[in-house]
Design a protein around this motif. Structure first.
Motif, PDB file in Angstrom:
ATOM      1  N   ASN A   1      -3.519  -9.952  -4.412  1.00 31.99           N
ATOM      2  CA  ASN A   1      -4.673  -9.510  -5.208  1.00 31.99           C
ATOM      3  C   ASN A   1      -4.885  -8.026  -4.904  1.00 31.99           C
ATOM      4  OD1 ASN A   1      -7.311  -8.878  -6.195  1.00 31.99           O
ATOM      5  ND2 ASN A   1      -7.842 -11.047  -6.142  1.00 31.99           N
ATOM      6  N   TYR A   2      -4.345  -7.194  -5.794  1.00 32.08           N
ATOM      7  CA  TYR A   2      -4.366  -5.760  -5.536  1.00 32.08           C
ATOM      8  C   TYR A   2      -5.763  -5.169  -5.711  1.00 32.08           C
ATOM      9  CZ  TYR A   2       0.604  -6.618  -5.942  1.00 32.08           C
ATOM     10  OH  TYR A   2       1.861  -7.123  -5.760  1.00 32.08           O
ATOM     11  N   GLU A   3      -6.567  -5.782  -6.579  1.00 35.38           N
ATOM     12  CA  GLU A   3      -7.928  -5.273  -6.774  1.00 35.38           C
ATOM     13  C   GLU A   3      -8.755  -5.426  -5.497  1.00 35.38           C
ATOM     14  OE1 GLU A   3      -9.826  -6.947 -10.142  1.00 35.38           O
ATOM     15  OE2 GLU A   3      -8.286  -6.310 -11.552  1.00 35.38           O
ATOM     16  N   LEU A   4      -8.588  -6.561  -4.816  1.00 35.89           N
ATOM     17  CA  LEU A   4      -9.329  -6.795  -3.578  1.00 35.89           C
ATOM     18  C   LEU A   4      -8.612  -6.226  -2.356  1.00 35.89           C
ATOM     19  CD1 LEU A   4     -10.550 -10.476  -4.106  1.00 35.89           C
ATOM     20  CD2 LEU A   4     -11.842  -8.359  -4.454  1.00 35.89           C
TER      21      LEU A   4
ATOM     22  N   ARG B   1       0.839  -1.206   0.000  1.00 40.09           N
ATOM     23  CA  ARG B   1       0.000   0.000   0.000  1.00 40.09           C
ATOM     24  C   ARG B   1       0.873   1.255   0.000  1.00 40.09           C
ATOM     25  NH1 ARG B   1      -3.339  -1.588   3.512  1.00 40.09           N
ATOM     26  NH2 ARG B   1      -4.862  -2.258   1.987  1.00 40.09           N
ATOM     27  N   LEU B   2       1.994   1.203   0.682  1.00 39.67           N
ATOM     28  CA  LEU B   2       2.903   2.347   0.752  1.00 39.67           C
ATOM     29  C   LEU B   2       3.374   2.771  -0.636  1.00 39.67           C
ATOM     30  CD1 LEU B   2       4.764   4.132   2.719  1.00 39.67           C
ATOM     31  CD2 LEU B   2       6.501   2.386   2.284  1.00 39.67           C
ATOM     32  N   ILE B   3       3.699   1.797  -1.471  1.00 39.20           N
ATOM     33  CA  ILE B   3       4.243   2.119  -2.794  1.00 39.20           C
ATOM     34  C   ILE B   3       3.180   2.101  -3.881  1.00 39.20           C
ATOM     35  CG2 ILE B   3       6.538   1.265  -2.200  1.00 39.20           C
ATOM     36  CD1 ILE B   3       5.931  -1.329  -3.559  1.00 39.20           C
ATOM     37  N   GLY B   4       1.921   1.856  -3.479  1.00 38.21           N
ATOM     38  CA  GLY B   4       0.847   1.860  -4.470  1.00 38.21           C
ATOM     39  C   GLY B   4       0.890   0.673  -5.403  1.00 38.21           C
TER      40      GLY B   4
ATOM     41  N   ASP C   1      13.309  -3.112  -4.588  1.00 34.73           N
ATOM     42  CA  ASP C   1      13.554  -2.243  -5.742  1.00 34.73           C
ATOM     43  C   ASP C   1      12.494  -1.148  -5.820  1.00 34.73           C
ATOM     44  OD1 ASP C   1      14.671  -1.340  -8.206  1.00 34.73           O
ATOM     45  OD2 ASP C   1      13.169  -2.498  -9.290  1.00 34.73           O
ATOM     46  N   ALA C   2      11.218  -1.532  -5.626  1.00 29.11           N
ATOM     47  CA  ALA C   2      10.135  -0.555  -5.686  1.00 29.11           C
ATOM     48  C   ALA C   2      10.258   0.474  -4.566  1.00 29.11           C
ATOM     49  CB  ALA C   2       8.787  -1.262  -5.607  1.00 29.11           C
ATOM     50  N   VAL C   3      10.597   0.014  -3.353  1.00 29.08           N
ATOM     51  CA  VAL C   3      10.734   0.935  -2.219  1.00 29.08           C
ATOM     52  C   VAL C   3      11.829   1.963  -2.491  1.00 29.08           C
ATOM     53  CG1 VAL C   3      11.503   1.112   0.181  1.00 29.08           C
ATOM     54  CG2 VAL C   3       9.803  -0.599  -0.462  1.00 29.08           C
ATOM     55  N   LEU C   4      12.999   1.497  -2.915  1.00 31.18           N
ATOM     56  CA  LEU C   4      14.124   2.402  -3.129  1.00 31.18           C
ATOM     57  C   LEU C   4      13.886   3.333  -4.310  1.00 31.18           C
ATOM     58  CD1 LEU C   4      17.090  -0.035  -2.434  1.00 31.18           C
ATOM     59  CD2 LEU C   4      16.312   1.839  -0.997  1.00 31.18           C
ATOM     60  N   THR C   5      13.166   2.848  -5.314  1.00 24.67           N
ATOM     61  CA  THR C   5      12.875   3.685  -6.482  1.00 24.67           C
ATOM     62  C   THR C   5      11.946   4.838  -6.111  1.00 24.67           C
ATOM     63  OG1 THR C   5      13.145   1.809  -7.988  1.00 24.67           O
ATOM     64  CG2 THR C   5      11.872   3.686  -8.803  1.00 24.67           C
ATOM     65  N   GLN C   6      10.992   4.550  -5.219  1.00 23.18           N
ATOM     66  CA  GLN C   6       9.975   5.544  -4.909  1.00 23.18           C
ATOM     67  C   GLN C   6      10.245   6.334  -3.628  1.00 23.18           C
ATOM     68  OE1 GLN C   6       7.431   2.197  -6.807  1.00 23.18           O
ATOM     69  NE2 GLN C   6       6.144   3.311  -5.381  1.00 23.18           N
ATOM     70  N   LEU C   7      11.292   5.963  -2.913  1.00 26.03           N
ATOM     71  CA  LEU C   7      11.620   6.662  -1.672  1.00 26.03           C
ATOM     72  C   LEU C   7      12.150   8.063  -1.976  1.00 26.03           C
ATOM     73  CD1 LEU C   7      11.870   6.406   1.433  1.00 26.03           C
ATOM     74  CD2 LEU C   7      14.210   5.569   1.064  1.00 26.03           C
TER      75      LEU C   7
END
Length: 745
Positions: free
Chosen positions: A614-617, A416-419, A447-453
């Motif tokens: 399941n990101y939709e739910l 949820r933090l990184i969407g 990778d996602a955390v560091l990219t968006q931090l």
């Protein structure tokens, strides 16, 4: 809404009686456009069945379509007699009467009952052939001009495409639910896509793996030694390796594994692999690891590890949130944090606070009872005194909830933090990001955390590096620690109060390979940890059911619903599959409502586990809940997950499994009041120290190991966890400005 009660003259057969008939769709009362679940009325060709029959099942057939229905009669308590269809297959109308009804149903824009009658009057039983091959002949029908012909021809082409696709997919032995999923993914291009490359199904459509795609390819005549098949097999082999936590696989192992899967000689597979890599494949890449062994990597993971190493190295060179703090300032901050908490920190705990304040990236690790939570509390208090914006996160919902309860500050899942799954990634705007249960972080997540931090933010990772590594690929926390590129505080001292717990004492003994206590210390309170010896797997299973349903609730006051069975494996007599059935039979034998999906039957009150993200739910892999209700009409099942209600469409129920028992891997990040762990020699492949240690540390109040002493000793001795093939540690280790490990207690 049409209640779908059958008319008086309709056939009423006993529930469960098989039925097969052909008819025309008269009305559609409900359809789930995503899954194809449909409630409709069908006019049977066999008039003895009545004027119409209520039918429920999966189909994309439309009004006026002629369909073949195969299923069984069912007496619905609200809607009466209906046919519950296993398959609903569209049939091409063949007689003038059925063709006229079909065209008059509104299937083609602008064609009503009158025009349908005129068209069929001219062409008779050949009407549909004319629409297929020579629609210009419609000019022979009174009232149809050139513009009308174009509109009818285009609409007919789209309608015929959908029918042809479903017939084509049915011919490949694909279930109706899967066929609808494929059609939703590819639309009218489905047959062409599948004929050109059926192996795309394995990556594009959930629920279809390489083996099913390979079966479809064989039915389409694709040769066993075709480069297309071998390339797909190689990607499958690498995918299997990443599913076991690796980022790649050695070149030699890839050829060997692909040879087994494909039944082809390794030299042919090697040639295909070389050609694939030389062409710059989008999914695979090759690189020799530090030892010089050539390996094949998932390209996404290869790039992600490179990015992680680059960003961590950059962070490690920067000053932390209080770069100008003097020794006196730091001492004063720590003293004030101790005063607020009413405790005195150990030297290693103070070192962790200093690192979090002065370094841009740092790690805090340690086992249970070593003070990670109190140390984190002191760090947060010191950071907040500087009026810094702090965000807390953890890989799972349960871990985030526990972090929130332990610290008193808001926490959320990393996803949820990184969407993750929400479309566009979300930037992480803060001064300090703290991630707990960091041993669970895999390569894509890091990778996602560091990219968006926020580039000016600091990062603190907190976790127990001795627990199992992440379920996903990589061993991020361990690689970061072993690289020496990040300052680390390892807490090893077990505090006196924590040492009163036999769970904590024995978890550390297990982690050191010492075996469990034969008897608790004389001054220890009543034990919260037991080993119960059993001779056979059958006895283990019976004892576990009795512990969960009777002994623990009665003697410990812990409700059966708060007792979690954790097994090393799914299979075997004491694996999760068998134990789930035994526990469900004891705890929820007669649920008020049930729904069957594949091989699973779910009932109201059952504990269930989510097995994929399941990101939709909004539910993540490893989260568990309880089935609250089932809506058969809407084809949904409501599950209460961590206090929130999630409505699962029937099509997504294959993502759930029963959770009275779960694997220890799936329990990472979660804790339970009571834990029961079966250990038998049947689990020999998973009798590992790290698995047992992780399982025991999931318990907060009570833990019981049930099984064979020999199996327990095997697990404690065996610290040979399969080494994961990753590149992060060697990528970081040789970097200039390397930072050695921080203070260690």
């Amino acid at each position: 809404m049409d209640t779908l009660t059958s008319p008086p003259e309709a056939t009423v057969a006993p529930t469960g009686a098989p039925v097969s008939f052909t008819g025309t769709i008269l009305a559609i009362s409900y359809r789930n456009e995503e899954t194809g679940y449909t409630i409709m009325r069908v006019q049977p060709a066999d008039l003895t069945m009545g004027a119409s029959v209520a039918v429920v099942g999966l189909t994309l057939a439309d009004l006026g379509d002629e369909v073949n229905v195969v299923g069984a009669w069912n007496n619905h308590p609200k809607f009466g007699s209906q046919v519950k269809a296993d398959t609903i297959t569209a049939v091409r109308p063949s007689t003038p009467e059925t063709i006229e009804k079909y065209l008059a149903s509104g299937v083609l824009p602008g064609v009503g009952a009158g025009l349908a009658k005129r068209i069929v009057k001219v062409f008779g039983a050949e009407t549909l052939d004319v629409l297929d091959a020579d629609p210009e002949r419609l000019l022979e029908v009174q009232g149809i001009g050139e513009r009308k012909i174009d509109a009818i021809a285009e609409a007919w082409k789209e309608q015929k495409s959908a029918q042809d696709i479903m017939v084509f997919l049915a011919g490949q032995d694909i279930s109706p639910a899967m066929a609808i999923r494929i059609f939703k993914r590819y639309g009218p291009m489905a047959p062409e896509v599948i004929r050109q490359n059926p192996y795309r199904l394995a990556t594009d459509v959930r629920g279809i793996g390489f083996l099913m795609a390979d079966k479809i390819a064989a039915s389409l005549g694709i040769p066993k030694n075709s480069p297309q098949r071998i390339e797909a097999g190689l990607r499958y082999v690498v995918q299997q390796a990443t599913g076991r936590g690796h980022c790649g696989i050695t070149h030699a192992d890839a050829l060997k594994a692909a040879g087994v899967v494909l039944g082809q000689p390794e030299h042919l597979i090697g040639e295909t692999l070389d050609n694939l890599l030389a062409a710059g494949d989008q999914e695979l890449t090759s690189k020799a690891i530090a030892s010089g062994v050539p390996c094949v990597f998932s390209r996404k993971l290869f790039v992600a590890e490179n990015e992680i190493a680059k960003r961590v190295a950059a962070l490690a060179k920067l000053a932390g949130p209080w770069p100008d703090a003097s020794e006196a300032d730091l001492d004063a901050l720590v003293a004030r944090a101790e005063e607020r908490a009413g405790m005195t920190l150990a030297s290693a705990q103070r070192a962790a606070v200093r690192l979090a304040l002065t370094r841009r990236v740092s790690i805090l690790t340690g086992g249970p009872g070593t003070g990670k939570t109190s140390t984190l509390g002191a760090i947060l208090a010191s950071l907040l005194e500087r009026r810094l914006r702090i965000k807390l996160a953890a890989p799972t919902g349960k871990a985030a909830k526990r972090m929130r309860e332990a610290t008193g500050y808001d926490a959320q899942t990393v996803a949820r933090l990184i969407g993750m799954g929400a479309g566009e990634p979300q930037p992480i705007e803060c001064d300090v990001l703290v991630i707990d249960e960091a041993s669970m972080i895999d390569v894509p997540m890091m990778d996602a955390v560091l990219t968006q931090l926020d580039p000016n933010a600091s990062l603190l990772l907190v976790g127990d590096v001795d627990q199992l590594p992440s379920v996903g690929p990589g061993r991020v926390l361990a690689d970061l620690i072993e690289s020496g590129a990040v300052p680390v505080t390892r807490l090893t001292e077990i505090f006196r109060q924590a040492a009163q717990s036999a769970i904590i004492r024995n978890s550390h003994r297990i982690n050191r390979g010492q075996g469990i206590e034969d008897a608790p210390p004389p001054d220890a309170p009543a034990p919260d940890f037991y080993f119960i010896a059993c001779d056979s797997p059958a006895e283990v299973s019976r004892r576990i059911v009795r512990l969960v349903t009777q002994s623990i609730p009665e003697r410990r006051g812990i409700a059966a619903g708060d007792v979690q069975v954790l097994s090393p494996m799914r299979r075997t007599e004491t694996g999760t599959d068998a134990l789930n059935l035994a526990l469900r039979a004891a705890l929820n034998p007669h649920p008020v409502d049930e729904i069957k999906r594949g091989t699973f039957t779910f009932g109201v009150g059952d504990k269930v586990l989510q097995t994929v993200n399941n990101y939709e739910l909004g539910v993540m892999n490893g989260e568990s809940g309880t089935i609250a209700s089932i809506d058969h009409e809407a084809r949904t099942m409501r599950v209460s997950v961590d206090g929130k209600d999630v409505d699962y469409p029937v099509a997504d129920l294959d993502q759930l499994t029963l959770a009275y028992a779960m694997t220890i891997h799936k329990a990472q990040g979660s804790q339970f009041p009571a834990v029961v762990i079966p250990v038998t020699t049947q689990h020999y492949m998973m009798l590992l120290r790290s698995i047992l240690y992780t399982g025991v540390t999931r318990a907060t109040k009570f833990c019981v190991i049930v099984g064979q002493r020999r199996a327990l000793d095997m697990a404690i001795r065996n610290d040979r966890l399969e080494p994961r093939l990753t590149r992060l540690e060697p990528l970081l280790a040789p970097l200039p400005g390397r930072v050695l490990t921080g203070e260690v207690a």
